[in-house]
Design a protein around this motif. Sequence first.
Motif, PDB file in Angstrom:
ATOM      1  N   ALA A   4       0.836  -1.206   0.000  1.00  0.00           N
ATOM      2  CA  ALA A   4       0.000   0.000   0.000  1.00  0.00           C
ATOM      3  C   ALA A   4       0.869   1.253   0.000  1.00  0.00           C
ATOM      4  N   LEU A   5       1.940   1.230   0.776  1.00  0.00           N
ATOM      5  CA  LEU A   5       2.871   2.363   0.774  1.00  0.00           C
ATOM      6  C   LEU A   5       3.545   2.514  -0.585  1.00  0.00           C
ATOM      7  N   GLY A   6       3.873   1.393  -1.220  1.00  0.00           N
ATOM      8  CA  GLY A   6       4.481   1.445  -2.543  1.00  0.00           C
ATOM      9  C   GLY A   6       3.550   2.035  -3.584  1.00  0.00           C
ATOM     10  N   LEU A   7       2.284   1.635  -3.561  1.00  0.00           N
ATOM     11  CA  LEU A   7       1.297   2.207  -4.484  1.00  0.00           C
ATOM     12  C   LEU A   7       1.129   3.699  -4.244  1.00  0.00           C
ATOM     13  N   THR A   8       1.087   4.081  -2.975  1.00  0.00           N
ATOM     14  CA  THR A   8       0.943   5.501  -2.630  1.00  0.00           C
ATOM     15  C   THR A   8       2.128   6.306  -3.147  1.00  0.00           C
ATOM     16  N   LEU A   9       3.323   5.768  -2.974  1.00  0.00           N
ATOM     17  CA  LEU A   9       4.520   6.455  -3.457  1.00  0.00           C
ATOM     18  C   LEU A   9       4.488   6.611  -4.972  1.00  0.00           C
ATOM     19  N   ALA A  10       4.060   5.568  -5.691  1.00  0.00           N
ATOM     20  CA  ALA A  10       4.011   5.631  -7.151  1.00  0.00           C
ATOM     21  C   ALA A  10       3.051   6.725  -7.623  1.00  0.00           C
ATOM     22  N   VAL A  11       1.863   6.777  -7.030  1.00  0.00           N
ATOM     23  CA  VAL A  11       0.887   7.807  -7.407  1.00  0.00           C
ATOM     24  C   VAL A  11       1.407   9.193  -7.030  1.00  0.00           C
ATOM     25  N   PHE A  12       2.029   9.294  -5.867  1.00  0.00           N
ATOM     26  CA  PHE A  12       2.602  10.563  -5.419  1.00  0.00           C
ATOM     27  C   PHE A  12       3.627  11.096  -6.422  1.00  0.00           C
ATOM     28  N   LEU A  13       4.492  10.218  -6.903  1.00  0.00           N
ATOM     29  CA  LEU A  13       5.521  10.637  -7.854  1.00  0.00           C
ATOM     30  C   LEU A  13       4.899  11.142  -9.155  1.00  0.00           C
ATOM     31  N   ARG A  23      -9.307  -2.299  -2.581  1.00  0.00           N
ATOM     32  CA  ARG A  23     -10.129  -1.201  -2.043  1.00  0.00           C
ATOM     33  C   ARG A  23      -9.299   0.078  -1.927  1.00  0.00           C
ATOM     34  N   PHE A  24      -8.074  -0.073  -1.433  1.00  0.00           N
ATOM     35  CA  PHE A  24      -7.218   1.094  -1.254  1.00  0.00           C
ATOM     36  C   PHE A  24      -6.818   1.704  -2.600  1.00  0.00           C
ATOM     37  N   SER A  25      -6.595   0.860  -3.605  1.00  0.00           N
ATOM     38  CA  SER A  25      -6.198   1.365  -4.922  1.00  0.00           C
ATOM     39  C   SER A  25      -7.310   2.182  -5.567  1.00  0.00           C
ATOM     40  N   LEU A  26      -8.575   1.866  -5.263  1.00  0.00           N
ATOM     41  CA  LEU A  26      -9.677   2.681  -5.775  1.00  0.00           C
ATOM     42  C   LEU A  26      -9.605   4.102  -5.213  1.00  0.00           C
ATOM     43  N   LEU A  27      -9.249   4.211  -3.954  1.00  0.00           N
ATOM     44  CA  LEU A  27      -9.051   5.533  -3.354  1.00  0.00           C
ATOM     45  C   LEU A  27      -7.923   6.278  -4.060  1.00  0.00           C
ATOM     46  N   LEU A  44      -7.991   9.851  -6.056  1.00  0.00           N
ATOM     47  CA  LEU A  44      -7.110  10.972  -5.712  1.00  0.00           C
ATOM     48  C   LEU A  44      -6.288  11.413  -6.919  1.00  0.00           C
ATOM     49  N   ALA A  45      -5.864  10.435  -7.745  1.00  0.00           N
ATOM     50  CA  ALA A  45      -5.095  10.771  -8.939  1.00  0.00           C
ATOM     51  C   ALA A  45      -5.921  11.621  -9.895  1.00  0.00           C
ATOM     52  N   LEU A  46      -7.178  11.256 -10.084  1.00  0.00           N
ATOM     53  CA  LEU A  46      -8.060  12.044 -10.943  1.00  0.00           C
ATOM     54  C   LEU A  46      -8.278  13.438 -10.369  1.00  0.00           C
ATOM     55  N   LEU A  47      -8.423  13.514  -9.044  1.00  0.00           N
ATOM     56  CA  LEU A  47      -8.697  14.794  -8.393  1.00  0.00           C
ATOM     57  C   LEU A  47      -7.514  15.751  -8.481  1.00  0.00           C
ATOM     58  N   PHE A  48      -6.311  15.230  -8.210  1.00  0.00           N
ATOM     59  CA  PHE A  48      -5.137  16.104  -8.120  1.00  0.00           C
ATOM     60  C   PHE A  48      -4.420  16.302  -9.456  1.00  0.00           C
ATOM     61  N   ALA A  49      -4.761  15.504 -10.467  1.00  0.00           N
ATOM     62  CA  ALA A  49      -4.085  15.644 -11.758  1.00  0.00           C
ATOM     63  C   ALA A  49      -4.297  17.032 -12.350  1.00  0.00           C
ATOM     64  N   GLU A  50      -5.489  17.589 -12.141  1.00  0.00           N
ATOM     65  CA  GLU A  50      -5.809  18.905 -12.697  1.00  0.00           C
ATOM     66  C   GLU A  50      -5.771  20.010 -11.646  1.00  0.00           C
ATOM     67  N   THR A  69      -4.801   9.775   2.130  1.00  0.00           N
ATOM     68  CA  THR A  69      -4.277   8.403   2.065  1.00  0.00           C
ATOM     69  C   THR A  69      -4.165   7.776   3.457  1.00  0.00           C
ATOM     70  N   ILE A  70      -3.823   8.572   4.460  1.00  0.00           N
ATOM     71  CA  ILE A  70      -3.718   8.038   5.822  1.00  0.00           C
ATOM     72  C   ILE A  70      -5.088   7.616   6.337  1.00  0.00           C
ATOM     73  N   VAL A  71      -6.068   8.515   6.216  1.00  0.00           N
ATOM     74  CA  VAL A  71      -7.419   8.204   6.700  1.00  0.00           C
ATOM     75  C   VAL A  71      -8.033   7.080   5.869  1.00  0.00           C
ATOM     76  N   GLY A  72      -7.884   7.166   4.547  1.00  0.00           N
ATOM     77  CA  GLY A  72      -8.421   6.117   3.688  1.00  0.00           C
ATOM     78  C   GLY A  72      -7.764   4.775   3.943  1.00  0.00           C
ATOM     79  N   GLY A  73      -6.461   4.789   4.152  1.00  0.00           N
ATOM     80  CA  GLY A  73      -5.764   3.547   4.441  1.00  0.00           C
ATOM     81  C   GLY A  73      -6.247   2.897   5.723  1.00  0.00           C
ATOM     82  N   TYR A  74      -6.530   3.716   6.720  1.00  0.00           N
ATOM     83  CA  TYR A  74      -7.007   3.175   8.000  1.00  0.00           C
ATOM     84  C   TYR A  74      -8.324   2.438   7.814  1.00  0.00           C
ATOM     85  N   PHE A  75      -9.256   3.030   7.075  1.00  0.00           N
ATOM     86  CA  PHE A  75     -10.587   2.439   6.947  1.00  0.00           C
ATOM     87  C   PHE A  75     -10.677   1.384   5.850  1.00  0.00           C
ATOM     88  N   LEU A  76      -9.888   1.512   4.791  1.00  0.00           N
ATOM     89  CA  LEU A  76     -10.018   0.609   3.653  1.00  0.00           C
ATOM     90  C   LEU A  76      -9.007  -0.530   3.660  1.00  0.00           C
TER      91      LEU A  76
END
Length: 506
Positions: A316-325, A445-449, A453-459, A479-486
Amino acid sequence: MEKDNRTSRFFRGVLSSYVTRALTVVTGFIITPFVLRHIGQEYYGIWVAIGQVTGYFGMLDLGLTGSARVLISRSQHEEGGETLNTVFSNTIILHTLVAVLTMAAGAAVSFYVPGFFRISSSSADLVWKTALLAAVGFSISFPIRTFKAVLGGTQHIATQKWTELANYLLQTMAIVGLLETGLGLLALPLAAVLANSVSLLLFYLIGRIQVPLLRFRMDLVSRDRVRNIFSLSFWWFLSSLGVLFVNATDYLVIGRTLGPALVTVYALTYRLAGLGRTQIFEMDRVLMPGVGDLIGRQEFDKLKKVFLSSTKVLLALGLTLAVFLLLFNRHIVRFWVGEDNFAGQGITMVFALAVFQMIVSHHCSSFLSSFLKLKSLALVRWTEGVVNLSLSIYLAQEIGMIGVALGTLVAGALTSAWYFPRKICRLLSVTLADLSREVVFPLFRFSLLLFGLALLFAEADKSSLFMLLLDLATFALSTIVGGYFLLLSPKEKKIFRRPGIIFPEG
């Protein structure tokens, strides 16, 4: 009680690792533009490349640090400290000999550095002196590694991380002071020599305080005991050598084929990816002493739970880092060191994929190393390293910098990214159903979040530093809050009230 102590040390280690890494990152981001202004883009690229050359002296460790840490971690349940002091006494002597050898090797290699990077004759004298001092500073780190192995193996990770931070801050202050005196490029290796010398004394004092049983005993030093340590460290060394081919050749290839200035561009574009990867790797490093302890106690059911839980979190941290980059790397580099030091969005995408792949293989290989499956690790890492180096050299000449990054990505996909997960799952009897239930479904579930976020922040507006920082804060909080629940199961959420998930009771 032992389980609670082991668990609390893990969480203190993780927290300390993240806090100290964050402070290191902030300090590094502040100091890098300062250094660039004082020495220029070309000399900065030369320094980065010299760092990779110096890093190859790490091969002279011969796997001693990793072997010592594992042997110490697997002996934590023993009383009297006999194994601890045996490993420590033999390893500190070997590391001291390696330090002397490194200084001699550095003196020989430094003369060839200017020619390798095709440095002009006017700068050649400065560059070989810089390379020599860098080797001296690096050699001092070998005895320090022995104390790191002791602190890590006995799960005093938090103490180790804070001491490493002190070393980094001391080196940073020395760099600033020496650059202000007008030393230029030589200020960087001189700062490392000063900081490592002080840190060696500091690690010695802290090691004696944190591990009261720690003693250097000459009567425990013998040829047979050295041979026993080397029986593990040889394969560890070969594995580490393969990792060096993967992680420590990019700058050399670019410096040789494309020029030192492009090393700077590549290194600064990769900086966030590298920092994120290293921080995620830290969780594995903090986790492994406890894993070694469980193996020593033969508590394999608990170990399986540890593997599944940690795999889910790290991926999950790896996916988050990839999207962040993909979302933020370009804009951060632009505000940090300028648009001319960004290599492009295409290479950032390759970095994102490669780093996620590295996280998968590193996590699985860490568990395999705790089981002492070092031969297979070494063979796969060597294969990956050779493929990576060959592809990087060829693709750099054909398509430039992005070819070097692609070489790393393709080499990993062909070797460690599939072999290590397969190997550890068989060893721990992890079934496809286990992975689906404990890892894949929560990650989906987490990847859907993350996709949302990618769609939201891309623009999103990133034209000003304030808006960029606001977007970063919103992304992190989401990502922190979503990760906790999802991502986390109900039992895992109890970590905030009773931290027993990493080393579960049942």
